[in-house]
Design a protein around this motif. Structure first.
Motif, short mmCIF file in Angstrom:
data_model
loop_
_atom_site.label_atom_id
_atom_site.label_comp_id
_atom_site.label_asym_id
_atom_site.label_seq_id
_atom_site.Cartn_x
_atom_site.Cartn_y
_atom_site.Cartn_z
N PHE A 117 0.83 -1.20 0.00
CA PHE A 117 0.00 0.00 0.00
C PHE A 117 0.87 1.26 0.00
O PHE A 117 0.63 2.21 -0.77
N LEU A 118 1.91 1.27 0.83
CA LEU A 118 2.82 2.41 0.90
C LEU A 118 3.53 2.62 -0.44
O LEU A 118 3.66 3.76 -0.93
N GLU A 119 3.97 1.53 -1.04
CA GLU A 119 4.64 1.63 -2.34
C GLU A 119 3.71 2.21 -3.39
O GLU A 119 4.13 3.06 -4.21
N GLU A 120 2.46 1.79 -3.40
CA GLU A 120 1.49 2.33 -4.37
C GLU A 120 1.26 3.82 -4.14
O GLU A 120 1.14 4.59 -5.10
N LEU A 121 1.20 4.24 -2.89
CA LEU A 121 1.05 5.67 -2.59
C LEU A 121 2.25 6.46 -3.11
O LEU A 121 2.10 7.55 -3.68
N ILE A 122 3.43 5.92 -2.90
CA ILE A 122 4.66 6.60 -3.33
C ILE A 122 4.68 6.75 -4.84
O ILE A 122 4.96 7.83 -5.38
N LEU A 123 4.38 5.66 -5.55
CA LEU A 123 4.40 5.70 -7.02
C LEU A 123 3.37 6.68 -7.55
O LEU A 123 3.65 7.43 -8.50
N ALA A 124 2.19 6.69 -6.95
CA ALA A 124 1.15 7.62 -7.40
C ALA A 124 1.58 9.06 -7.14
O ALA A 124 1.35 9.95 -7.98
#
Length: 659
Positions: free
Chosen positions: A646-653
């Motif tokens: 979830f954190l990785e997806e937030l960062i990429l977005a």
């Protein structure tokens, strides 16, 4: 499949143990009602059986239901601390034993100010003090001196206040005793541990006697006076009371002792905000809270401490207390208490004494990992075999040295998994209670000082502590939980080991993400975790300013924080935040951290000028890994994996919209 050993201890994230929880509550609610009915069954009940059918009764019942349903609806906005999706502040699912004990005892509403108001729960609170003392390595046999004691408070802040108040009472007692002897022209020689009579010592020597020595001196001088008769003993007691700081106040006390300088309290830059509050409350002033620098691991620097101590010795300024932190609130870091204890012994040999109070509000219960069932320490090598990194030499040394400090703050309502409010204060030498006693005839029975067994004396608990009325339900909650899950490495320690292992897994997996995304963003853990609290920060490779880093981290954190204006279900995970202050770091440490994060060092400064680029602090995402089900795997992913994904997806977005 995850370990299920602790499943029966908690209500569970989905209320999986609701049947057991409801059964326990119903059983003990009925038991309480039976107790009421059988107190004096011959009495006529004042509420008639027909009352519930009246219009007035129905109206009250309706209003009660309406308001309670409204409260229930509002409470659904609360923080979902019970869920493994919550890795924010220092809260998690509660031990069911403590939760039920708290609710059950509240029905009886005991007030733990004394056993007159709470004959059962005061005794349980006293026993909790001994349970915690044993976990820290203190002596708990009441026939042995010094024997420890402890009690519960509303939280770590009050425990810290009390620790400082108690050490203050002992620090200045020898001055009052020496002056009382002079005023009475009473020559009692040199009873007790000193080779010289007390009035022969200088002011500097009198304020640098150890806690244990002050306790023994008081006993010895009062014993010597009692041998001359009750009138002499009474006169000495009254003369000492008249000369004490607690009677005179700071101004008059210092007028009586010219040349004596205001004492200081030493604490690391990472100390909790309750310490400046304590200085204000005791009238010491925040200017006399001397900060000790921290090292690159955010632990108190032994080197800087030595510099500070040397300066105070040259200045002839007393040290009221040194505060060491066992699990800082922001970062979970642990001060090198073993080294600090060794420094105290060297300083004492040079004529400067400082008592040590350990603020272990967060990390205190981790001591259960280090303590075997028989009370001895678990060997370091044996512990290291159970983890990847934990415990480091400094961390192990800190827990091994706890038995040598003067007092400790610990919060059962944090890593003890107990409902609020439940803090605790524990001291190595119970003799200090004779320096802080206050009596109220309506609350306490008239026991003379130092009469009877320690447990017997403590049943009039309120006369020794800062608080007055306080809930016995907290004492019952902690006591029952400690009985169900004892405080040693093979019981309570096993629960806390899960959190430490979770933090190690989190640490390793986050580094994998950092490597994978390294071309676009720097993901950094500024300092290696000492326990189960992990802080991280983020900086896009293109960004070179501290303020820009903070804006990026804030945008990520905004999607993981509690927001009272939105339903909690819209959040997939919850984290918390903290900040790393530039002023708490040395210039060298700031430079190293700036280079590590890829920002211009000049933009991370104690006094920023260009707020567009500069910042006096760096925002961190703080992750508290204490939920028992973080390692639960469903469809191949445990909750740490899910959170990091979830954190990785937030960062990429966020990187896509970053310019």
């Amino acid at each position: 499949m995850a370990d299920t050993e602790f499943d029966a201890y908690f209500l569970g994230p989905y209320g999986e143990n609701a049947d057991l929880f409801e059964e326990l509550l119903t059983d003990f609610m009925r038991d309480h009602v039976y107790w009421r009915r059988n107190f004096h069954p011959e009495s006529t009940p004042p509420i008639s059986t027909s009352a519930r059918y009246s219009q007035e009764f129905a109206g009250v019942a309706a209003r009660m239901r309406r308001e309670l349903f409204a409260l229930s609806a509002d409470l659904k906005k609360s923080v979902p601390w019970f869920s493994p999706r919550y890795v924010g502040h220092m809260s998690s699912d509660l031990l069911m034993s403590g939760l039920v004990a708290n609710i059950m005892t509240t029905l009886y509403n005991p007030n733990n100010v004394s056993d007159q108001a709470a004959p059962t729960t005061v005794q349980k609170e006293i026993e909790v003090g001994f349970q915690l003392a044993r976990m820290f390595g203190f002596e708990t046999e009441t026939a042995v001196r010094p024997c420890a004691w402890g009690h519960l408070t509303s939280g770590g802040t009050v425990s810290n206040y009390e620790g400082l108040r108690n050490l203050q009472a002992l620090k200045f007692y020898p001055l009052a005793l020496a002056r009382a002897l002079e005023r009475l022209d009473l020559d009692l020689g040199a009873p007790g541990p000193l080779k010289r009579a007390l009035p022969e010592l200088s002011q500097w020597e009198l304020v640098n006697l150890s806690v244990d020595m002050v306790v023994e001196l008081r006993r010895a001088y009062l014993s010597a006076a009692s041998q001359l008769g009750p009138q002499i003993l009474h006169s000495l007691r009254e003369a000492v009371r008249a000369e004490r700081l607690e009677t005179l106040g700071w101004v008059d006390f210092f007028e009586v002792h010219p040349g004596l300088k205001t004492p200081v309290v030493l604490a690391p830059n990472t100390a909790h905000y309750s310490w400046p509050k304590a200085m204000k409350l005791l009238g010491l002033g925040t200017a006399n809270l001397r900060r000790v620098d921290v090292d690159g691991d955010m632990r108190m620097s032994a080197g800087d401490l030595q510099v500070v101590l040397d300066g105070l010795k040259d200045e002839r300024r007393p040290v009221l207390s040194l505060v060491a932190i066992l699990g800082t609130t922001e970062f979970g870091t642990i001060d090198p208490i073993g080294d600090i204890v060794a420094q105290r012994e060297r300083a004492l040999g040079a004529g400067l004494y400082f008592p040590i109070h350990v603020d272990a509000a967060w990390g205190g219960y981790l001591a259960s990992i280090f303590r075997q069932e028989d009370g001895t320490l678990v060997p370091h090598e044996m512990l290291k075999e159970q983890f990847h990194y934990f415990p480091s030499d400094k961390v192990y040394g800190a827990f091994a040295a706890l038995g040598s400090v003067e007092s400790i703050t610990v919060d059962p309502h944090k890593l003890g998994y107990i409902p609020y409010p439940a803090g605790a204060y524990v001291a190595r030498n119970s003799g200090m209670i004779d320096f802080v006693t206050d009596k109220a005839p309506y609350a306490f029975e008239g026991h003379l000082e130092e009469q009877g067994d320690l447990r017997e004396r403590l049943r009039n608990l309120g006369q020794y502590i800062l608080e007055g009325s306080k809930p016995g339900a907290s004492a019952a909650s902690v006591h029952v939980s400690h009985r169900v899950l004892p405080l040693h490495t093979d019981a309570f320690g096993k629960l806390l080991k899960k959190g430490v292992r979770a933090s190690e897994y989190f640490y390793d997996e986050l580094h994998k993400i950092a490597d994978r995304l390294g071309e676009d963003i720097i993901i950094d853990i500024p300092f290696k975790p000492d326990c189960n609290l992990v802080c991280l920060t983020l900086n896009p490779v293109k960004n070179r300013s501290a303020a820009g880093l903070n804006r990026f981290v804030q945008s990520i954190y905004d999607q993981m924080r509690v927001d009272a204006s939105r339903p909690i279900q819209v959040r997939s995970f919850f984290a918390s935040s903290t900040s790393l202050q530039a002023g708490d770091l040395s210039p060298e440490q700031r430079l190293t951290l700036a280079e590590q994060l890829g920002i211009e060092p000049k933009t991370f400064c104690a006094s920023p000028r260009d707020l567009e680029h500069d910042a006096s602090s760096l925002l961190l995402i703080r992750n508290t890994l204490m939920n028992p089900w973080l390692d639960f795997e469903d469809k191949g992913l445990n909750y740490i994996d899910r959170y990091l994904l979830f954190l990785e997806e937030l960062i990429l977005a966020e990187l896509q919209s970053y310019t």
